[in-house]
Design a protein around this motif. Sequence first.
Motif, PDB file in Angstrom:
ATOM      1  N   GLN A 194       0.825  -1.218  -0.118  1.00  0.00           N
ATOM      2  CA  GLN A 194      -0.112  -0.069  -0.161  1.00  0.00           C
ATOM      3  C   GLN A 194       0.825   1.339   0.044  1.00  0.00           C
ATOM      4  O   GLN A 194       0.988   1.937   0.930  1.00  0.00           O
ATOM      5  CB  GLN A 194      -0.977   0.046   1.250  1.00  0.00           C
ATOM      6  CG  GLN A 194      -2.030  -0.933   1.190  1.00  0.00           C
ATOM      7  CD  GLN A 194      -2.870  -1.248   2.270  1.00  0.00           C
ATOM      8  OE1 GLN A 194      -2.437  -0.938   3.463  1.00  0.00           O
ATOM      9  NE2 GLN A 194      -4.007  -1.851   2.074  1.00  0.00           N
ATOM     10  N   TYR A 229      -0.562  -2.081  -5.264  1.00  0.00           N
ATOM     11  CA  TYR A 229      -1.679  -2.693  -4.347  1.00  0.00           C
ATOM     12  C   TYR A 229      -1.473  -4.170  -4.242  1.00  0.00           C
ATOM     13  O   TYR A 229      -0.541  -4.769  -5.006  1.00  0.00           O
ATOM     14  CB  TYR A 229      -3.085  -2.498  -5.272  1.00  0.00           C
ATOM     15  CG  TYR A 229      -2.933  -2.969  -6.749  1.00  0.00           C
ATOM     16  CD1 TYR A 229      -3.284  -4.128  -7.237  1.00  0.00           C
ATOM     17  CD2 TYR A 229      -2.376  -1.959  -7.810  1.00  0.00           C
ATOM     18  CE1 TYR A 229      -3.255  -4.513  -8.561  1.00  0.00           C
ATOM     19  CE2 TYR A 229      -2.523  -2.468  -8.961  1.00  0.00           C
ATOM     20  CZ  TYR A 229      -2.615  -3.556  -9.453  1.00  0.00           C
ATOM     21  OH  TYR A 229      -2.567  -4.191 -10.984  1.00  0.00           O
ATOM     22  N   ASP A 241      -8.032  -1.576  -2.226  1.00  0.00           N
ATOM     23  CA  ASP A 241      -6.751  -1.018  -2.039  1.00  0.00           C
ATOM     24  C   ASP A 241      -6.585   0.355  -2.647  1.00  0.00           C
ATOM     25  O   ASP A 241      -6.191   1.357  -2.359  1.00  0.00           O
ATOM     26  CB  ASP A 241      -5.381  -2.020  -2.537  1.00  0.00           C
ATOM     27  CG  ASP A 241      -4.914  -2.879  -1.274  1.00  0.00           C
ATOM     28  OD1 ASP A 241      -5.510  -3.033  -0.361  1.00  0.00           O
ATOM     29  OD2 ASP A 241      -4.151  -3.823  -1.344  1.00  0.00           O
TER      30      ASP A 241
END
Length: 273
Positions: A43, A95, A109
Amino acid sequence: MRLALALPFLLAACSPVDVVNAFSGSDAVRETRDLSYGPLARQGYDLYEPVNARPGAPTVMFVHGGSWEEGSKDIYRFLGTALAEAGYPVAAINYRLTPEAVFPTFVEDAALAADHLLDQGRDVVLMGHSAGAHIATMIAYDERFMQSLGRSNCDLDGVIGLAGPYDFLPLNENRLGDSFPRATRDASQPIDYAEGPAPASLLIHGLDDETVHDEDTRLMQAALEVAGNRSEMRLYEGVGHINIIGAFAGLLRGQAPTYRDVVDWLDAGPGGC
């Protein structure tokens, strides 16, 4: 002259993307690596900002492709610097990928990344290539992803899909079944959310694409038009799946008009829903 002398040695030692990225730096662009939009390792994002920012320019959040199983933000320096030189900040995100993540986790995400950028007070235009275009349009068209974060998909200024798969059921189980489990598969198609309301769209596809057929973009454009949502389509003769994105690089810009079409569309001010 510097490029002409160095290019043979770089091609021998590096991948093509290493070469274009090596020549993509600019004094007009400030680059910041490995920022976080969430607590997990994947992330993260890289930020490319114009040194002399254009007032009111939206940030382009770029979502990479890779069949939902591979890919990285690290590949796309050439794209980030190109759009930043044109006056548009770029946040190139990572992601979670299959097998760690399956639909809808990778879309969630990316929605979290968009929420993070909106929290910074940025206007946001989503852009994705291939699987990334699927993810970007799911966020833009299926209101549930931004609603789960206390926002609306209409908080986004627009979405750009490059060679995107928008209508790909039924699946070849051997190829994509792991990324799209049966329990959530029926909710995974961007075309099913065309009724909107949806932010303005720019959909681009190469007519020589043998990975994702241009029919996906034609069908998505038609569905958005029927629903009364604003969308523009560009189809390129002689352009395949990779050079449609590679053409953002200065060295490869002659392969397709992608860069110019995207910048012109952004300059026109896409607007939200």
